[in-house]
Design an enzyme around this catalytic site. Structure first.
Site, PDB file in Angstrom:
ATOM      1  CD  GLU A  36     -55.258  -3.513 -13.011  1.00 29.22           C
ATOM      2  OE1 GLU A  36     -55.756  -4.644 -12.900  1.00 29.22           O
ATOM      3  OE2 GLU A  36     -55.950  -2.475 -13.079  1.00 29.22           O
ATOM      4  CG  LEU A  79     -51.089 -10.406  -1.096  1.00 26.80           C
ATOM      5  CD1 LEU A  79     -50.277  -9.572  -2.064  1.00 26.80           C
ATOM      6  CD2 LEU A  79     -52.566 -10.115  -1.292  1.00 26.80           C
ATOM      7  CE1 TYR A 119     -58.936  -5.933 -16.408  1.00 27.69           C
ATOM      8  CE2 TYR A 119     -57.189  -6.735 -14.954  1.00 27.69           C
ATOM      9  CZ  TYR A 119     -58.223  -5.854 -15.216  1.00 27.69           C
ATOM     10  OH  TYR A 119     -58.529  -4.881 -14.311  1.00 27.69           O
ATOM     11  CB  CYS A 198     -80.730  -3.552 -13.707  1.00 27.09           C
ATOM     12  SG  CYS A 198     -80.103  -5.219 -13.986  1.00 27.09           S
TER      13      CYS A 198
HETATM   14  S1  SF4 Z   1     -78.325  -3.231 -16.691  1.00 28.09           S
HETATM   15 FE1  SF4 Z   1     -78.116  -4.824 -15.160  1.00 28.09          FE
HETATM   16  S2  SF4 Z   1     -77.473  -6.656 -16.255  1.00 28.09           S
HETATM   17 FE2  SF4 Z   1     -77.184  -4.910 -17.619  1.00 28.09          FE
HETATM   18  S3  SF4 Z   1     -75.048  -4.349 -17.338  1.00 28.09           S
HETATM   19 FE3  SF4 Z   1     -76.243  -3.089 -15.945  1.00 28.09          FE
HETATM   20  S4  SF4 Z   1     -76.317  -4.228 -14.003  1.00 28.09           S
HETATM   21 FE4  SF4 Z   1     -75.609  -5.623 -15.605  1.00 28.09          FE
END
Ligand code: SF4
Length: 339
Positions: A36, A79, A119, A198
């Site tokens: 990480e 790095l 994080y 998406c």
């Molecule tokens: S659907 Fe598209 S915009 Fe929504 S989290 Fe998935 S990749 Fe991202």
């Protein structure tokens, strides 16, 4: 509940599609922590080589804690962001002394160690100790801000807290580390800043930004920061096959590393015009960081009077590979053979 469906879909997707990364075969906090820290600001292919080098040289936290800082800095060379190297050394000593070689298991205690932010603490505690907490880095904030179409500027605490609250129910109670790693993989490979894919995203059915047709509008940012441009001027001075270097102060950029002698702009320009100093072979390297651009100017100098001579340490060309040099300085001196 819809949160349960999202949580289950994320785990199923992760089991089938996770990136095969060597540290993912382990739940050992030492190896996860190293991965990480090394991967902050670093590409995975480059970071993986350093992770392997560190584990080969320092297979346990005790080995790392008993190393000299100069050994760690030399191994880290290339790095960048050397404060990370110093912090892993400090943290290793604390773990050995205060925690008897065992990492604390809660994100709250982990976040108190040098170089471990919220994080990284959440990533380690969820992966290694099953703490149910979302690990939120830039990629995760982008994914969640699109999933829930958060219209608040992402730098503001109100946006951060809103996302924390909305993300928490999506983290699997049995496999919290896998939930976080699923989001990490979606953020780095699918939900990219531009042109998110998406159509292959396991969150597409639930994602408000996708439904509204505006994923790239998220995360919302309040200000655009301009890059700062900095000019640094160095002289390369050679004496009897050795070169003059100065160790930088313990704080600030490149803290504790070695650079050639640095001058202010006015003196450097005057020296270039002064024939008795014999400045020659001027070259410039442009080094681009996330919020600043550094123009590094170098010239070779045959001067008798060396500025700051009392602080100078002399090193041969052979020393340079193992000397703790900032990456751009190493690039020009060693890779481009400027000296
Ligand atoms: S659907 Fe598209 S915009 Fe929504 S989290 Fe998935 S990749 Fe991202």
């Amino acid at each position: 509940m819809i949160q349960n469906n999202i949580s289950e879909d994320l785990i199923k997707w992760y089991q089938m599609n996770q990136r095969l990364l060597p540290w993912r075969t382990s739940k050992d906090p030492y190896t996860i922590w190293l991965s990480e820290i090394i991967l902050q600001q670093t590409r995975i292919d480059q970071g993986q080589k350093y992770w392997e080098k560190f584990l080969n040289k320092f297979p346990s936290i005790e080995n790392l804690a008993s190393a000299k800082e100069s050994e760690i800095l030399a191994l880290w060379s290339g790095l960048g962001y050397y404060s990370r190297a110093r912090n892993i050394h400090k943290t290793s000593k604390i773990i050995v002394k205060k925690y008897r070689n065992e990492f604390p298991s809660s994100s709250r205690e982990l976040a108190e160690l040098p170089g471990i932010g919220p994080y990284t603490a959440a990533a380690i505690s969820s992966i290694c100790f099953n703490e149910v907490i979302p690990a939120l880095d830039g990629n995760a904030f982008r994914v969640y801000s699109r999933l829930f179409s958060i219209d608040l500027p992402i730098e503001k605490n109100i946006a951060i807290n809103t996302i924390k609250n909305l993300a928490l129910p999506l983290i699997s109670k049995k496999q919290p580390g896998d939930s976080n790693q699923a989001i990490m993989d979606i953020g780095s490979g699918i939900c990219k800043p531009k042109n998110p894919k998406c159509f292959v995203c396991p969150l597409q059915e639930y994602c408000f930004a996708r439904k509204n047709g505006n994923p790239e509008s998220y995360p919302v940012k309040s200000k655009i920061k301009k890059s700062l441009i900095i000019d640094n001027f160095y002289i390369i001075v050679k004496k009897h096959d050795k070169y003059a270097f100065i160790q930088r102060p313990d704080k600030g950029i490149w803290a504790g590393l070695f650079t050639p002698i640095e001058m202010d702009k006015k003196s450097w320009r005057l020296a270039l015009k002064n024939k008795s100093i014999d400045c020659k072979s001027v070259t410039t390297l442009r080094h681009i960081l996330s919020h600043r651009i550094m123009n590094l100017h170098f010239s070779k100098w045959n001067a008798r009077n060396i500025p700051e001579e009392s602080k100078v340490k002399w090193h041969s060309q052979n020393d340079l590979k193992s000397l703790g040099l900032p990456a751009p300085i190493k690039k020009i001196l060693v890779e481009k053979s400027y000296i």
